[in-house]
Each structure stands twice: as C-alpha cells, then as structure tokens.
Design a protein around this motif. Structure first.
Motif, PDB file in Angstrom:
ATOM      1  N   THR A 182      14.899  84.995 103.987  1.00 48.29           N
ATOM      2  CA  THR A 182      13.803  85.553 104.784  1.00 48.29           C
ATOM      3  C   THR A 182      12.713  86.100 103.863  1.00 48.29           C
ATOM      4  O   THR A 182      12.997  86.556 102.760  1.00 48.29           O
ATOM      5  CB  THR A 182      14.291  86.704 105.677  1.00 48.29           C
ATOM      6  OG1 THR A 182      14.985  87.645 104.862  1.00 48.29           O
ATOM      7  CG2 THR A 182      15.206  86.202 106.764  1.00 48.29           C
ATOM      8  N   PHE A 183      11.476  86.047 104.353  1.00 47.96           N
ATOM      9  CA  PHE A 183      10.318  86.482 103.568  1.00 47.96           C
ATOM     10  C   PHE A 183       9.334  87.212 104.457  1.00 47.96           C
ATOM     11  O   PHE A 183       9.461  87.195 105.675  1.00 47.96           O
ATOM     12  CB  PHE A 183       9.654  85.260 102.914  1.00 47.96           C
ATOM     13  CG  PHE A 183      10.576  84.554 101.966  1.00 47.96           C
ATOM     14  CD1 PHE A 183      10.738  85.006 100.667  1.00 47.96           C
ATOM     15  CD2 PHE A 183      11.335  83.466 102.392  1.00 47.96           C
ATOM     16  CE1 PHE A 183      11.623  84.396  99.805  1.00 47.96           C
ATOM     17  CE2 PHE A 183      12.227  82.850 101.534  1.00 47.96           C
ATOM     18  CZ  PHE A 183      12.365  83.312 100.240  1.00 47.96           C
ATOM     19  N   TYR A 184       8.326  87.835 103.827  1.00 45.10           N
ATOM     20  CA  TYR A 184       7.287  88.496 104.612  1.00 45.10           C
ATOM     21  C   TYR A 184       6.364  87.435 105.158  1.00 45.10           C
ATOM     22  O   TYR A 184       5.704  86.732 104.393  1.00 45.10           O
ATOM     23  CB  TYR A 184       6.529  89.500 103.744  1.00 45.10           C
ATOM     24  CG  TYR A 184       7.451  90.585 103.259  1.00 45.10           C
ATOM     25  CD1 TYR A 184       7.834  91.600 104.123  1.00 45.10           C
ATOM     26  CD2 TYR A 184       7.995  90.569 101.981  1.00 45.10           C
ATOM     27  CE1 TYR A 184       8.726  92.579 103.721  1.00 45.10           C
ATOM     28  CE2 TYR A 184       8.887  91.542 101.568  1.00 45.10           C
ATOM     29  CZ  TYR A 184       9.245  92.548 102.449  1.00 45.10           C
ATOM     30  OH  TYR A 184      10.141  93.500 102.058  1.00 45.10           O
ATOM     31  N   VAL A 190      -1.694  96.517 103.108  1.00 46.13           N
ATOM     32  CA  VAL A 190      -3.038  95.938 103.143  1.00 46.13           C
ATOM     33  C   VAL A 190      -3.022  94.574 103.842  1.00 46.13           C
ATOM     34  O   VAL A 190      -4.018  94.148 104.420  1.00 46.13           O
ATOM     35  CB  VAL A 190      -3.592  95.820 101.700  1.00 46.13           C
ATOM     36  CG1 VAL A 190      -4.866  95.011 101.660  1.00 46.13           C
ATOM     37  CG2 VAL A 190      -3.823  97.213 101.118  1.00 46.13           C
ATOM     38  N   SER A 191      -1.865  93.902 103.817  1.00 49.85           N
ATOM     39  CA  SER A 191      -1.779  92.563 104.412  1.00 49.85           C
ATOM     40  C   SER A 191      -1.432  92.596 105.897  1.00 49.85           C
ATOM     41  O   SER A 191      -1.240  91.549 106.500  1.00 49.85           O
ATOM     42  CB  SER A 191      -0.717  91.731 103.686  1.00 49.85           C
ATOM     43  OG  SER A 191      -0.954  91.741 102.308  1.00 49.85           O
ATOM     44  N   GLN A 192      -1.281  93.803 106.471  1.00 47.22           N
ATOM     45  CA  GLN A 192      -0.863  93.865 107.872  1.00 47.22           C
ATOM     46  C   GLN A 192      -1.959  94.462 108.758  1.00 47.22           C
ATOM     47  O   GLN A 192      -2.616  95.413 108.383  1.00 47.22           O
ATOM     48  CB  GLN A 192       0.400  94.723 108.006  1.00 47.22           C
ATOM     49  CG  GLN A 192       1.610  94.084 107.380  1.00 47.22           C
ATOM     50  CD  GLN A 192       2.822  94.989 107.488  1.00 47.22           C
ATOM     51  OE1 GLN A 192       3.543  94.973 108.459  1.00 47.22           O
ATOM     52  NE2 GLN A 192       3.010  95.824 106.478  1.00 47.22           N
ATOM     53  N   LYS A 193      -2.064  93.917 109.966  1.00 44.88           N
ATOM     54  CA  LYS A 193      -3.115  94.350 110.892  1.00 44.88           C
ATOM     55  C   LYS A 193      -2.958  95.806 111.297  1.00 44.88           C
ATOM     56  O   LYS A 193      -3.939  96.517 111.462  1.00 44.88           O
ATOM     57  CB  LYS A 193      -3.074  93.484 112.152  1.00 44.88           C
ATOM     58  CG  LYS A 193      -3.634  92.084 111.962  1.00 44.88           C
ATOM     59  CD  LYS A 193      -3.877  91.419 113.311  1.00 44.88           C
ATOM     60  CE  LYS A 193      -4.094  89.936 113.180  1.00 44.88           C
ATOM     61  NZ  LYS A 193      -2.825  89.181 113.138  1.00 44.88           N
ATOM     62  N   ARG A 194      -1.711  96.245 111.468  1.00 38.80           N
ATOM     63  CA  ARG A 194      -1.494  97.581 112.026  1.00 38.80           C
ATOM     64  C   ARG A 194      -2.112  98.661 111.139  1.00 38.80           C
ATOM     65  O   ARG A 194      -2.578  99.676 111.632  1.00 38.80           O
ATOM     66  CB  ARG A 194      -0.004  97.823 112.267  1.00 38.80           C
ATOM     67  CG  ARG A 194       0.757  98.411 111.108  1.00 38.80           C
ATOM     68  CD  ARG A 194       2.145  98.826 111.499  1.00 38.80           C
ATOM     69  NE  ARG A 194       2.789  97.962 112.483  1.00 38.80           N
ATOM     70  CZ  ARG A 194       3.357  98.415 113.584  1.00 38.80           C
ATOM     71  NH1 ARG A 194       3.326  99.692 113.862  1.00 38.80           N
ATOM     72  NH2 ARG A 194       3.953  97.591 114.406  1.00 38.80           N
ATOM     73  N   ILE A 232       7.471 101.351 108.660  1.00 34.10           N
ATOM     74  CA  ILE A 232       7.605 100.884 107.278  1.00 34.10           C
ATOM     75  C   ILE A 232       9.036 100.491 106.892  1.00 34.10           C
ATOM     76  O   ILE A 232       9.240  99.599 106.073  1.00 34.10           O
ATOM     77  CB  ILE A 232       6.999 101.925 106.297  1.00 34.10           C
ATOM     78  CG1 ILE A 232       6.648 101.267 104.976  1.00 34.10           C
ATOM     79  CG2 ILE A 232       7.915 103.130 106.139  1.00 34.10           C
ATOM     80  CD1 ILE A 232       5.607 102.026 104.176  1.00 34.10           C
ATOM     81  N   VAL A 233      10.030 101.094 107.506  1.00 31.66           N
ATOM     82  CA  VAL A 233      11.411 100.659 107.257  1.00 31.66           C
ATOM     83  C   VAL A 233      11.850  99.678 108.341  1.00 31.66           C
ATOM     84  O   VAL A 233      12.442  98.634 108.063  1.00 31.66           O
ATOM     85  CB  VAL A 233      12.384 101.859 107.197  1.00 31.66           C
ATOM     86  CG1 VAL A 233      13.808 101.374 106.929  1.00 31.66           C
ATOM     87  CG2 VAL A 233      11.960 102.836 106.113  1.00 31.66           C
ATOM     88  N   ALA A 234      11.518 100.015 109.600  1.00 30.05           N
ATOM     89  CA  ALA A 234      11.950  99.178 110.722  1.00 30.05           C
ATOM     90  C   ALA A 234      11.405  97.756 110.610  1.00 30.05           C
ATOM     91  O   ALA A 234      12.070  96.802 111.013  1.00 30.05           O
ATOM     92  CB  ALA A 234      11.513  99.806 112.038  1.00 30.05           C
ATOM     93  N   ALA A 235      10.200  97.608 110.042  1.00 26.83           N
ATOM     94  CA  ALA A 235       9.620  96.275 109.906  1.00 26.83           C
ATOM     95  C   ALA A 235      10.504  95.387 109.027  1.00 26.83           C
ATOM     96  O   ALA A 235      10.597  94.184 109.240  1.00 26.83           O
ATOM     97  CB  ALA A 235       8.220  96.363 109.310  1.00 26.83           C
TER      98      ALA A 235
END
Lengths: 270, 304
Positions: B88-90, A14-18, A85-88
C-alpha cells in the motif's frame, strides 16, 4: 530519523486537500468578517467587549475573532489535521508500509505530533495576520480601548501577538486530544467530529448545574482559550495565563502519552 | 554457523477466542526460496505480520537473522523487506515520491537507487504519476520496488501474484526467480501449488493455523507414492494382476480405466507381470500434479 519523518509528514500534509480546507477557512473567515463590518458597522453599546471597537481600530478585529472562534471554529480547524494524521494511515492502510522501514514507531509518532502542531500554529498565524491586516485596512491601526484603559497602536501590536501566542497553548492541547482520538479510533471523520464534540461538551458544562461552578470550570480546557484576555488588564493579569499553561499541559501530556503507548504497542492489522 | 534467515518457534497468535496461528515452527535458511503454502485464511498473512513486527505474537517467538522484531524492530528488519497482503502507498503522492518517503524513513533518500528499482520493476515511465491511478499490477510492482530499495538480504512476500493477470503472474515469478538468483533469500506465501513448485526449493504447508509439513520440495514429492493410470487390452484380467502385484495399492477402476498408487519400481514390475499374463498395455501413465495431490492430502486430512 524523527526530523526526516517530520519533513515527510509536512510534505504529506501539503499534498492533501484537507490541509488547505483548514488554511483556506482561516484566511476567508477574517475577510468575510471585515467585509461585514465595513458594510454594516456595529453600534457601540452591547455585545462582546472588543466587538464595539472593530469599526474604530483594526486591532480589535483579531481579538474579537479569537473570542468567536473559540466556540467551535478553531477547535475544528485544529481537529481537521490532528484527527486525521494517524487515522489516515489506517484508512490508506499505509501503517504497515512505513512501520517496516528503519524508523521506530516512536519517531513516527513524534513526527506526527510535530506536524499536527505545526499545522495548528500555522493556521493560527495565518488567521491572526489576515485578521490584523484586513482589520487595519478597513478600520485603521488606531488606539485600542482595553478593559481598563486605552493603549497605543504599538503596544496593541505586541499584545495582539501575545494573545495569539497564549491562545496557541490550549489549541495545542486540543490538537493532542485530536491525535489521541485519531490514534484510538483509527477513523478520520470520527476523530475530527469527536475532537469537536469534546470541545463543545466542555463549553456545555458551563450551563450544567453542579459543573457550572468556578472550581470545575477553571479546569476545563476550552476555558483556557480565553486566558489571553488577562493581557488586556492593566497591570497585565498573568494568573489566568499561567493557569492556562498548566491546565493545557496536563490535558495535552495525558492525551499524548496515552496515544503514544497505544501507537507503539498496537497490532497493525490493516 | 550462519543464523537462519527466519526462525519461528512455537509461534502463536490469538484474536479473542480465535486461534489464527498455532505453534508454528519454521526455519528459512539463507539462500532459500521458501514457499509458505496454504489455503486462504490458513494463517499465512498473520505469520508474516509477526515476522515483520506488525503484530505481537500471543506466544512463541520469531527471529530474523537471530534478531527478534518484537524487541527491536528497526535492527531486526535491517536487510529485511517485503509486504503483507497487498503493498500500500499514499494515493495522493506519485510512485516516485512514495519511494522517496520510504527511502527517507530508511535513513536518507537515495535517488540513484530509486531510479534503479523503478527500472527493475519497469515502472520508470509512470513514476511521476500519482499512485491513485495505478493498476493492481503496478502497485504490486511498486511494492517490490519499495522492498528492493533497502537492498534486502531477505524478502518476505505475501501472495505476490494474487490478483495479477497471467502475464503479470509470469513477470512477477520471473522477477522473484531473478532476485533469488542474485542471492536474496525469499519467503513467499502462496495458495497456488504450481507457484511454489515452480519457484521454491523448500516449503511449509499451513492449514488452519498449523504447519502440516516443512521440508524440501523433493522430500515432499518423495514422501508418498505416485499415482498411475492403466489401460490394457483386458481390464478385468489386468485388475486381477494388479491385485496380486507387490507394492501396488489404492486400486480403483473408473470409466474403464484402472488407477493405482505405487513407486516407479512397482509400476515397472507390474508391466512385466501384465505381459506375462498376456495382457497388452495401451497406457501406463504417471498422473501429474503430484504436489497438488499432496497439498490436498495434507490440508484436507481433517482439522485436528
């Protein structure tokens, strides 16, 4: 722990633009399509089966959009999150941050699978609802001609919902392939494009001599995206639907098991 | 008997043909502030990654309070926290949301504790901002906060002061000292001798993947003689006296000054000898930064 991790995966989405890029697309495409047919209604002869009826009944709109979106649109929407979702985590270098807490790698992996699946299902739901409502507003909710007969609006509503449910099965398998590529490649863009390439390559085998036979094509995952059409035979032809379920389950399970084994054993070097 | 907080035995990691860590033996006892000292690329981070269960050793084992993070990372890391390289963080979540996420992954969001740790690292005023906008120093502090969330018994910190400005380094060292004062065992990697000397009671020196020394700081300092600088009224005569004096060695003369190695007693006897020989002493000064000298002796002693 898996449930907690899943909730946080959703909150991260929800917090990501993509995430909203994909959801925006599934909202806008049906509207653009309906606008186009309102401005310029298709003629009845020729074209895809349901396309002939989009100006007559709104029920045909979600169905023809399912046909068109199978080629690349919905695999792309699915891959947008599943491939990332994992690569990020590799790209943000956050794997080491979450893997040193009290949640196992398996729990985190399952949470990611569930989140990618949830997103794909939500996107499909938004796509279907927008297409149906917009289609109905423009073309009304009249009787729907099928391959063999004409069905009532009530039955059409049930079958349209059923079509999206059947369509969701191979879509989840595509999401699993996206997750596999995301896990192996550690590169978000690569995994998204890779998932789309897998999907397009499978479509391409239809015109490759030697692979174009029905025996091979029956086993292609993308072909299962058309299985829902069995619902519009009279009586309903369940065999492509059951077949789609098995083929999708095998693709999905293999992809997830390989991804999981890699994820729980890999060295985290970033 | 209490279990060692960290116990590495014959720990080895290879990446293809490159040996990153070779036969590392290391014991950190509860209550230690243990310095893991070595130049960049010596294998400190790789060792810490194995301790945290992020990578699998090629051979050997590591245990945290008796538990192997390879077998059961969640239980082995119970009461253990820290970071490798930089925390590291989001970037798209706020500092506070990042801590909430990690708290959830620890077994349930503890909001009170989140406020506490944000106050300890003095990030409370910026907690609602996205991590994307944090400076390097703020991320380091958020890393400490993330570690403290777990109320750890053992902190594994990888070069926590790297990249900080002098004020930030001082604050970070004070924080580590304060945490150690509360009884938290700390393993701290560093390439800075002064840092280890200021904070740690025990240390290991690693170079090209091998441990060159492990033991107490005092032990290391007492292991070799100190060096002295000597200035006299008659350097030529003084040099002769030095040559004859017992215990004085590694004699050198440069820029009109005499340098030699020896222990305190040797230096004292030498001063008496010089006086007897009619040589007046301007200066007989022990040369500082001995740990630094030792470090170079250990790490530049030729790669084996």
């Amino acid at each position: 722990m898996t449930l907690r991790a899943y909730r946080w995966e959703l909150r991260k989405l929800v917090s990501q633009k993509r995430t909203f890029l994909g959801l925006g697309a599934v909202l806008v495409i049906p509207l653009v399509f309906v606008f186009a047919i309102a401005v310029n209604p298709p003629r009845e002869e020729g074209g895809q089966f349901f396309f002939r009826y989009v100006a007559e009944t709104g029920w045909a709109v979600p169905l023809i959009l399912l046909v068109f979106s199978s080629i690349w649109f919905f695999p792309l929407v699915t891959a947008l999150v599943a491939g990332d979702i994992v690569a990020a985590e590799d790209q943000n270098r956050t794997l080491k941050t979450i893997l040193t807490r009290s949640t196992t790698r398996t729990s985190l992996f399952v949470a990611k699978v569930l989140a990618a699946f949830s997103y794909a299902l939500l996107a499909l739901l938004v796509f279907g609802l927008t297409a149906t409502v917009a289609g109905g507003l423009v073309s009304g909710f009249g009787n729907l001609p099928t391959f063999t007969s004409v069905i009532s609006p009530h039955r059409a509503a049930v079958l349209v919902a059923g079509s999206f449910a059947v369509y969701a099965v191979p879509i989840l398998a595509i999401a699993a392939i996206g997750l596999l590529l995301s896990t192996l490649s550690k590169n978000s863009a690569g995994a998204v494009v890779g998932t789309l390439m897998v999907s397009l390559t499978m479509q391409l085998t239809r015109i490759i001599p030697g692979l174009d036979g029905d025996g091979v094509q029956r086993l292609m995952l993308v072909r299962q995206l058309n299985a829902w059409q069995g619902l519009f035979r009279d009586p309903i032809d369940w065999s492509p639907i059951v077949h789609a379920f098995w083929v999708s389950a095998i693709y999905g399970a293999v992809a997830l098991v390989v991804a999981w084994l890699h994820f729980i054993r890999r060295d985290v070097l970033v | 008997m209490t279990q060692p907080a960290v116990e590495a035995r014959a720990l080895r990691k290879e990446y293809g043909n490159r040996v990153a860590v070779s036969d590392v033996d290391l014991t950190v006892h509860p209550g230690d502030v243990f310095g893991y000292l070595g130049p960049n690329g010596a294998g400190k981070t790789t060792s810490l990654r194995m301790m945290l269960g992020l990578i699998q050793p090629t051979a050997g084992s590591v245990r945290l309070f008796g538990r192997d993070p390879q077998d059961d990372p969640v239980r082995a890391l119970d009461g253990v926290a820290g970071f490798v390289e930089d925390p590291t963080f989001y970037p798209y979540l706020s500092g506070r949301a990042n801590l909430e996420l990690l708290s959830a992954l620890d077994g349930g969001v503890d909001r009170e504790r989140i406020v506490e740790v944000l106050e300890i690292v003095e990030l409370w005023s910026r907690a609602a901002d996205r991590v994307r906008g944090y400076s390097h120093g703020m991320r380091q502090r958020l890393g400490i906060a993330a570690a403290l969330l777990r109320r750890p018994k053992l902190l594994l910190l990888d070069e926590p002061t790297t990249g900080l400005d002098p004020g930030g380094m001082r604050d970070m060292r004070e924080l580590v000292r304060a945490l150690a004062g509360e009884g938290i065992t700390v393993l701290l990697s560093s390439h800075l001798m002064v840092e280890v000397e200021a904070l740690c009671n025990r240390l290991a020196v690693i170079q090209t993947g091998r441990i060159r020394f492990e033991g107490g700081l005092d032990e290391l300092l007492g292991r070799s003689d100190s060096r002295y600088r000597l200035e006299t009224t008659d350097q030529a005569r003084a040099l002769e006296v030095c040559r004859a004096a017992a215990g004085v060695h590694d004699l050198a003369q440069e820029n009109g000054q005499i340098r030699f190695a020896g222990d305190r007693a040797d230096a004292a006897s030498l001063s008496i000898e010089l006086g007897r020989s009619g040589v007046g002493i301007h200066a007989l000064v022990p040369e500082g930064a001995s740990l630094e000298d030792l470090f170079f002796q250990l790490t530049e002693g030729g790669a084996e």
